[in-house]
Design an enzyme around this catalytic site. Sequence first.
Site, PDB file in Angstrom:
ATOM      1  N   CYS A 193      -2.901   0.710  -3.457  1.00 11.42           N
ATOM      2  CA  CYS A 193      -2.079   0.800  -4.658  1.00 11.42           C
ATOM      3  C   CYS A 193      -0.955  -0.214  -4.597  1.00 11.42           C
ATOM      4  O   CYS A 193      -0.831  -0.981  -3.648  1.00 11.42           O
ATOM      5  CB  CYS A 193      -1.512   2.208  -4.791  1.00 11.42           C
ATOM      6  N   ARG A 220      -2.022   2.815  -9.324  1.00 12.73           N
ATOM      7  CA  ARG A 220      -2.929   3.595  -8.493  1.00 12.73           C
ATOM      8  C   ARG A 220      -4.388   3.161  -8.615  1.00 12.73           C
ATOM      9  O   ARG A 220      -4.872   2.899  -9.698  1.00 12.73           O
ATOM     10  CB  ARG A 220      -2.809   5.049  -8.931  1.00 12.73           C
ATOM     11  N   LEU A 221      -5.038   3.122  -7.476  1.00 14.64           N
ATOM     12  CA  LEU A 221      -6.478   2.843  -7.420  1.00 14.64           C
ATOM     13  C   LEU A 221      -7.191   4.051  -6.817  1.00 14.64           C
ATOM     14  O   LEU A 221      -6.689   4.655  -5.879  1.00 14.64           O
ATOM     15  CB  LEU A 221      -6.726   1.610  -6.540  1.00 14.64           C
ATOM     16  N   VAL A 273      -8.595   7.371  -7.895  1.00  8.50           N
ATOM     17  CA  VAL A 273      -8.023   8.702  -8.064  1.00  8.50           C
ATOM     18  C   VAL A 273      -8.979   9.758  -7.508  1.00  8.50           C
ATOM     19  O   VAL A 273     -10.151   9.762  -7.818  1.00  8.50           O
ATOM     20  CB  VAL A 273      -7.785   8.981  -9.560  1.00  8.50           C
ATOM     21  N   VAL A 274      -8.453  10.640  -6.657  1.00  5.15           N
ATOM     22  CA  VAL A 274      -9.268  11.760  -6.168  1.00  5.15           C
ATOM     23  C   VAL A 274      -8.532  13.057  -6.458  1.00  5.15           C
ATOM     24  O   VAL A 274      -8.967  13.872  -7.250  1.00  5.15           O
ATOM     25  CB  VAL A 274      -9.546  11.651  -4.660  1.00  5.15           C
ATOM     26  N   ASN A 301       2.053   2.625   0.164  1.00  7.97           N
ATOM     27  CA  ASN A 301       0.767   1.958   0.025  1.00  7.97           C
ATOM     28  C   ASN A 301       0.185   1.878   1.430  1.00  7.97           C
ATOM     29  O   ASN A 301       0.849   1.396   2.342  1.00  7.97           O
ATOM     30  CB  ASN A 301       1.003   0.562  -0.558  1.00  7.97           C
ATOM     31  N   GLY A 302      -1.025   2.373   1.628  1.00  9.29           N
ATOM     32  CA  GLY A 302      -1.626   2.263   2.951  1.00  9.29           C
ATOM     33  C   GLY A 302      -2.557   3.413   3.256  1.00  9.29           C
ATOM     34  O   GLY A 302      -2.917   4.194   2.378  1.00  9.29           O
ATOM     35  N   GLU A 303      -2.951   3.496   4.497  1.00  3.04           N
ATOM     36  CA  GLU A 303      -3.778   4.602   4.968  1.00  3.04           C
ATOM     37  C   GLU A 303      -3.223   5.074   6.298  1.00  3.04           C
ATOM     38  O   GLU A 303      -2.996   4.259   7.185  1.00  3.04           O
ATOM     39  CB  GLU A 303      -5.238   4.183   5.232  1.00  3.04           C
ATOM     40  N   LEU A 355     -17.228  -7.714   4.534  1.00  5.50           N
ATOM     41  CA  LEU A 355     -17.348  -9.176   4.466  1.00  5.50           C
ATOM     42  C   LEU A 355     -18.067  -9.642   5.726  1.00  5.50           C
ATOM     43  O   LEU A 355     -17.789  -9.149   6.821  1.00  5.50           O
ATOM     44  CB  LEU A 355     -15.969  -9.833   4.375  1.00  5.50           C
ATOM     45  N   THR A 372      -3.664 -24.339   5.059  1.00  9.56           N
ATOM     46  CA  THR A 372      -4.864 -23.696   5.604  1.00  9.56           C
ATOM     47  C   THR A 372      -5.115 -22.335   4.942  1.00  9.56           C
ATOM     48  O   THR A 372      -6.264 -21.926   4.734  1.00  9.56           O
ATOM     49  CB  THR A 372      -4.780 -23.567   7.146  1.00  9.56           C
ATOM     50  N   ARG A 375      -6.754 -23.070   1.467  1.00  6.90           N
ATOM     51  CA  ARG A 375      -8.158 -23.481   1.656  1.00  6.90           C
ATOM     52  C   ARG A 375      -9.063 -22.285   1.934  1.00  6.90           C
ATOM     53  O   ARG A 375     -10.128 -22.137   1.356  1.00  6.90           O
ATOM     54  CB  ARG A 375      -8.275 -24.408   2.868  1.00  6.90           C
ATOM     55  N   SER A 378     -13.255  -6.174   7.242  1.00  9.89           N
ATOM     56  CA  SER A 378     -13.381  -7.593   7.616  1.00  9.89           C
ATOM     57  C   SER A 378     -12.861  -7.813   9.040  1.00  9.89           C
ATOM     58  O   SER A 378     -12.297  -6.907   9.650  1.00  9.89           O
ATOM     59  CB  SER A 378     -12.636  -8.479   6.617  1.00  9.89           C
TER      60      SER A 378
END
Length: 571
Positions: free
Chosen positions: A12, A59-60, A62-63, A85-87, A266, A347, A350, A373
Amino acid sequence: MTESLEPHRTMCGIWALFGSDDCLSVQCLSAMKIAHRGPDAFRFENVNGYTNCCFGFHRLAVVDQLFGMQPIRVKKYPYLWLCYNGEIYNHKKLQHHFEFEYQTKVDGEIILHLYDKGGIEQTVCMLDGVFAFILLDTANKKVFLGRDTYGVRPLFKAMTEDGFLAVCSEAKGLVNLKHSMTPFLKVEPFLPGHYEVLDLKPNGKVASVEMVKHHHCRDEPLHALYDGVEKLFPGFEIETVKSNLRILFDNAVKKRLMTDRRIGCLLSGGLDSSLVAATLLKQLKEAQVQYPLQTFAIGMEDSPDLLAARKVANHIGSEHHEVLFNSEEGIQVLDEVIFSLETYDITTVRASVGMYLISKYIRKNTDSVVIFSGEGSDELTQGYIYFHKAPSPEKAEEESERLLRELYLFDVLRADRTTAAHGLELRVPFLDHRFSSYYLSLPPDMRVPKNGIEKHLLRETFEDSNLIPKEILWRPKEAFSDGITSVKNSWFRILQDYIEHQVDDAAMASAAQKFPINTPKTKEGYYYRQIFENHYPGRADWLPHYWMPRWTNATDPSARTLTHYKAAAKA
């Protein structure tokens, strides 16, 4: 879905103001600049009793419909407000250990309980995860800001002498704020691995009390006392070390399965992303997840990365996606990329183009939202080619720690912004607290390149695991911005050929007058800087210095310019 993949709120964008002199509704428009971080919903909330203080939240995923929105507030602590924001990967373990009564299913609720129990220092040290937070305690008139050890989650702040404070996930949410006393608001990144304590005045303004470093990357974190990792064996015998590293890496991936959204990965075909993808697939099978793991590789025709990634995907059995792009598409997104990144580091720009384009593809064409990733491994395990030139193992160790301290300015910044720009959430197991602190505690001479091969210890650790094909396990380092293009024509050459016609010699001659801070030495650097200044005029000091290899007189950050790389390419 099994019990281990629990519901929680994912990525979020957070935003807060304390002591604003201007109309809050006008100021709140700035918070919309980070809407991409949470495209599902947003909310603004004023703080009771402080008409000039408010929180904003995007917010991303929603549960928990009722309680998932932020700022998080629970009945037990009506005076606490939390935006984060985080886990927090160990929130369930801590909840059970201390027998906290949860009111929501949100992992961040643990911050409120820990703070009430032991204060801010103990709270921050107990969090195993990635986080950036703003915690307000109206009972004790305090504001706290905190950020994880490596700055995996971003946080910026602006503060004036008279006590106006603005905080946001990205700098773009702060640069247009107005303040009566300061025509140009100084915006800066909040330092990773720190928390700040501020007093809240009756008029809503704040005063900084202290800034505290809560964790050194080499120290075993306090939360290790409460985690469920099997007992590690002491001593530095090579077999002991390899066994411990495998246990910790497995655990680093496992704890990051915490989501109710589809997980993807990724996959560049390099060592780091291949180890992550293979371990992740194994863990998802063990957790009996019903969907196949999607892996994603990007490159131009004839890209060595695409071929290598295909080999790994075939070996592990993932649902593999290859994203092709051409030089025109890459050049066309430079402006968007630099706006998203908030940097002009050569860098970083790029390497960000490929990651930006692949994130765009994932968002548009798949339902994978949580993306794993291999970021952080090169810094931690001395993976850059220039480590071959380190004067001593001790100097290499120092350099590794410097790179980790600066991750938030370079690779972690790139990884966060390019994925967040498309509403994805990135997870980086190599930067797991326990894994990284253990790796950094090993004797310096165990960690240096050996037999002309960087990351020798990491490769040796997984030698007999059959996780990934042998030729990938021992594949030499490709610079990401080079590996995505063809052997014949590298991405950095394509960029330089294009930019040659965009910046004239006269402009380069007066570069030092125009850009006194971090004066660009090449046309490519000049071109990126122009785009940056167009979006963020006068903010050049966000970048303290360009990313460049050490122990070499290189004038370009690309690995292709280093003698070791040239020798390996000819061999």
